[in-house]
Design a protein around this motif. Sequence first.
Motif, PDB file in Angstrom:
ATOM      1  N   ASN A  35     -22.110 -32.757  17.139  1.00 24.99           N
ATOM      2  CA  ASN A  35     -22.384 -32.064  17.584  1.00 24.99           C
ATOM      3  C   ASN A  35     -23.029 -31.065  17.395  1.00 24.99           C
ATOM      4  OD1 ASN A  35     -22.039 -29.293  18.738  1.00 24.99           O
ATOM      5  ND2 ASN A  35     -19.934 -29.415  19.371  1.00 24.99           N
ATOM      6  N   LYS A  37     -24.004 -28.029  17.447  1.00 18.75           N
ATOM      7  CA  LYS A  37     -23.784 -26.547  17.238  1.00 18.75           C
ATOM      8  C   LYS A  37     -23.178 -26.549  15.684  1.00 18.75           C
ATOM      9  CE  LYS A  37     -23.755 -25.168  22.004  1.00 18.75           C
ATOM     10  NZ  LYS A  37     -24.109 -26.471  22.299  1.00 18.75           N
ATOM     11  N   LYS A  38     -22.872 -27.679  14.863  1.00 19.61           N
ATOM     12  CA  LYS A  38     -21.727 -27.608  13.748  1.00 19.61           C
ATOM     13  C   LYS A  38     -22.609 -28.750  13.159  1.00 19.61           C
ATOM     14  CE  LYS A  38     -16.902 -27.883  15.573  1.00 19.61           C
ATOM     15  NZ  LYS A  38     -16.009 -29.023  15.555  1.00 19.61           N
ATOM     16  N   TYR A  39     -24.216 -28.256  12.909  1.00 19.85           N
ATOM     17  CA  TYR A  39     -24.818 -29.232  12.138  1.00 19.85           C
ATOM     18  C   TYR A  39     -25.624 -27.972  11.741  1.00 19.85           C
ATOM     19  CZ  TYR A  39     -22.820 -33.660  13.974  1.00 19.85           C
ATOM     20  OH  TYR A  39     -22.193 -34.340  14.706  1.00 19.85           O
TER      21      TYR A  39
END
Length: 136
Positions: A35, A37-39
């Motif tokens: 995802n 959005k989490k990296y």
Amino acid sequence: YASGYSLFNCNNINTEVSLYSKKYILTNDIAIESNDKKYINIKNINNSLNIIRQLKPLIYDKENTNTNTNTNNETCYIKDVGFLCQDILNIPELRFAVKGGDLSNSSYYLNYNNILTYNVTATQELDKNIFNNYLI
């Protein structure tokens, strides 16, 4: 060795677990979270062909953890293929794929998915090189 993977039950409740097995883990599917959005610090992998060239795929006999000894009390071995974590630790770009080994008698674990990703990038580099050579 799996740590922090999510399991979903029938009620679709997310449960965090750590999973360790000295024997086989059989499954129909494994999904690893991905995802953007989490990296952070997302970058393309470069020079992967040279990194993959440093890998030393091996075939070997390893201790069979399902049956450690036979009827004569001798250690049993099974044929397997893979990489040695000690060799991977000598490749700076792939060191992060090795877990464990902190103590002299502690086991090492290798995240083969990390190796696969570099292999895909190396294949893309080869494809690009071949394509460019045919255009000349």
